[in-house]
Design a protein around this motif. Structure first.
Motif, PDB file in Angstrom:
ATOM      1  N   GLU A 216       0.830  -1.207   0.000  1.00 37.18           N
ATOM      2  CA  GLU A 216       0.000   0.000   0.000  1.00 37.18           C
ATOM      3  C   GLU A 216       0.869   1.263   0.000  1.00 37.18           C
ATOM      4  O   GLU A 216       0.560   2.233  -0.693  1.00 37.18           O
ATOM      5  CB  GLU A 216      -0.958   0.005   1.199  1.00 37.18           C
ATOM      6  N   GLU A 217       1.961   1.212   0.760  1.00 39.95           N
ATOM      7  CA  GLU A 217       2.850   2.380   0.788  1.00 39.95           C
ATOM      8  C   GLU A 217       3.418   2.639  -0.616  1.00 39.95           C
ATOM      9  O   GLU A 217       3.481   3.778  -1.079  1.00 39.95           O
ATOM     10  CB  GLU A 217       3.973   2.150   1.804  1.00 39.95           C
TER      11      GLU A 217
ATOM     12  N   LYS B 131       0.646   4.082  -2.872  1.00 36.78           N
ATOM     13  CA  LYS B 131       0.372   5.490  -2.566  1.00 36.78           C
ATOM     14  C   LYS B 131       1.434   6.383  -3.219  1.00 36.78           C
ATOM     15  O   LYS B 131       1.100   7.391  -3.854  1.00 36.78           O
ATOM     16  CB  LYS B 131       0.354   5.693  -1.041  1.00 36.78           C
ATOM     17  N   ASN B 132       2.689   5.984  -3.094  1.00 41.67           N
ATOM     18  CA  ASN B 132       3.769   6.786  -3.693  1.00 41.67           C
ATOM     19  C   ASN B 132       3.668   6.821  -5.218  1.00 41.67           C
ATOM     20  O   ASN B 132       3.989   7.825  -5.853  1.00 41.67           O
ATOM     21  CB  ASN B 132       5.141   6.240  -3.272  1.00 41.67           C
TER      22      ASN B 132
ATOM     23  N   ASP C 282       0.685   9.170  -6.043  1.00 44.63           N
ATOM     24  CA  ASP C 282       1.077  10.556  -5.757  1.00 44.63           C
ATOM     25  C   ASP C 282       1.971  11.125  -6.858  1.00 44.63           C
ATOM     26  O   ASP C 282       1.958  12.318  -7.132  1.00 44.63           O
ATOM     27  CB  ASP C 282       1.819  10.646  -4.417  1.00 44.63           C
TER      28      ASP C 282
ATOM     29  N   TYR D 220      -7.390   1.738  -5.224  1.00 46.67           N
ATOM     30  CA  TYR D 220      -6.277   1.614  -6.168  1.00 46.67           C
ATOM     31  C   TYR D 220      -6.675   0.751  -7.355  1.00 46.67           C
ATOM     32  O   TYR D 220      -7.341  -0.267  -7.183  1.00 46.67           O
ATOM     33  CB  TYR D 220      -5.037   1.004  -5.499  1.00 46.67           C
TER      34      TYR D 220
END
Ligand code: SF4
Ligand code: SF4
Lengths: 166, 282
Positions: free
Chosen positions: B214-215, B218-219, B222, B249
């Motif tokens: 997930e991290e 997200k990056n 972004d 996502y």
């Protein structure tokens, strides 16, 4: 209960390929680099220190030993060239040799023994393969009984089946 | 025409056959001849098998290496796990004659011998180092304009002291390979972070693995990415399946071979895109 240091433990880690364990000077670069430490209670520097101190039971029984994804970020950055992943692998091997393993991992190992692959083939995948002009079963041990038997002999010779309780 | 023993591994042929198919088609178009490494097994997987018993991991890897040696070919892999295991095992066996002798005692039982001749290559670096980005560009027939998050995975470049392919903290190989198709590779925060699946994390501690994923997602979002391009079926599986469980996502996940397949005009069905869990809308 106080921890009982086990002086033979470091020697066994060294013998199993973790010889750089003695080089660690506890700077913490590994912990700061570790993506697993960001999500879990696992602290790389602490695990290496526990190995140095010979805290065998604490290490081999800890769930944290299995939180490393072997991403090698720590190993790349360690200023003392400590092969941290090799040390973790050595200690995981020792835990497994004592029968300490998680079910999720044992299942992968069982599929490896049974299929020669970490996952089995499914009817759905066979159909997909056929539709794209690939052989239904890939040309690996799955497609050749003799090759599968050879693979099995190797696992017998190394004692792997016994290791995972088969 | 450069010729290699094609090592399939597990996840590509048994979960994402489109990756296998695309590799076969793309390799041919790029002048790389693939000969099936028949009778091979799992590499074996570094995450669980090496962690369980290094001797078994080495012996089974040596069997695969010996099969290639017998065929007189170097190995070509399409997975970072296979590449990592086979490359590392070959490295250890080539450096330690006693270990090689020990392993050969086991291989003797199945009539094989490994003398330490097999080189282990990854499809991505063969494309980069042997074919070359300029030659690839010249062969692209259907250029694309996707905004891509490249995903190197961990075991392609690391441990870098033995792999020596590219800077493990700030590489450019995969970005250049992706941009050769006309796509744009976008820089993002923590680009080299692990997907979370490795080391047995996915199979036992899936929730922790998911946090890594997930991290990363997200990056990627972004940074404005609209798809992920990987070079490892296991990272591929992690990103493709995780997005079904994570809300919000929907980044299509392509293996480099599939991106190249698209850029060479391959049929959607042959690319296996409809077998992906996260829909691939192009
Ligand atoms: S980075 Fe290296 S020297 Fe520093 S604590 Fe970790 S293992 Fe020890
Ligand atoms: S290799 Fe393991 S301990 Fe090191 S940074 Fe990666 S997850 Fe953390």
């Amino acid at each position: 209960m106080t921890a009982q240091p086990n002086n033979d433990f470091v020697q066994e880690v060294v013998a199993r390929g973790g010889d750089s364990v003695t080089m660690c000077f506890q700077c913490g670069t590994c912990t700061a680099s570790c993506p697993s430490g960001r999500q879990t209670s696992f602290r790389t520097r602490k695990l290496v220190r526990m190995a140095q101190l010979g805290l065998k039971d604490e290490v081999l029984n800890s769930q944290e030993l299995w939180y490393c994804t072997t991403c090698y970020t720590c190993t790349e950055r360690c200023p003392r060239n400590v092969a941290i992943v090799d040390i973790i692998i050595a200690m995981r091997n020792m835990a497994v040799a004592e029968g300490k393993m998680f079910d999720g991992h044992r299942k992968t190992a069982q599929s490896f023994v049974k299929n020669g692959h970490t996952v089995p083939i499914s009817a759905e995948v066979k159909a997909q393969r056929k539709a794209m002009g690939l052989p239904e079963v890939p040309p690996t041990v799955l497609a050749n009984e003799k090759a599968m038997a050879d693979f099995d002999k190797i696992l017998k010779a190394t004692g792997f089946k016994k290791t995972i309780g088969e | 025409m450069a010729k290699y023993a094609f090592f399939l591994g597990c996840i590509a042929p048994l979960r994402y056959p489109g990756i296998e198919k695309s590799t076969r088609v793309v390799a041919e178009a790029m002048g790389i001849e693939l000969v099936d490494l028949t009778d091979a097994s799992c590499c074996p997987a570094p995450g669980v098998i090496r962690a369980f018993d290094k001797k078994t991991w080495l012996a089974a890897a040596a069997r695969n290496l010996a099969l290639a040696e017998k065929a007189g070919l170097d190995i070509l892999t399409i997975c970072n796990g296979c590449y990592g295991s086979l490359f590392d095992a070959a490295h250890e066996l080539h450096a330690d004659k006693n270990l090689l002798k020990e392993v050969n005692e086991i291989l003797k039982e199945v009539g094989l011998k490994y003398s330490g001749k097999t080189n282990v290559r990854h499809f991505a670096e063969v494309l980069y180092n042997d074919v070359g980005v300029e030659n690839i560009k010249a062969k692209i027939t259907n250029p694309v304009g996707y905004r891509v998050a490249t995903f190197y995975g961990c075991h392609f470049l690391k441990p870098s002291d033995i792999k020596q392919l590219d800077d493990p903290e700030n590489p450019k190989m995969l970005d250049d390979l992706v941009e050769a198709t006309g796509a744009v590779s976008l820089y993002r925060k923590d680009k080299m972070m692990c997907c979370g699946a490795g080391g047995g994390l996915r199979s036992q501690f899936g929730d922790s693995a998911m946090k890594f994923t997930e991290e990363n997602l997200k990056n990627m979002v972004d940074a404005g990415s609209e798809m992920i391009v990987d070079i490892c079926p296991f990272c591929h599986l992690q990103f493709d399946r995780a997005q079904a469980d994570l809300k919000g996502y929907a980044l299509p996940v392509l293996h480099l071979s599939q991106l190249y397949g698209i850029a060479l005009g391959m049929d959607r069905k042959e690319l296996g895109l409809d077998a992906h869990v996260t829909p691939v809308k192009l």
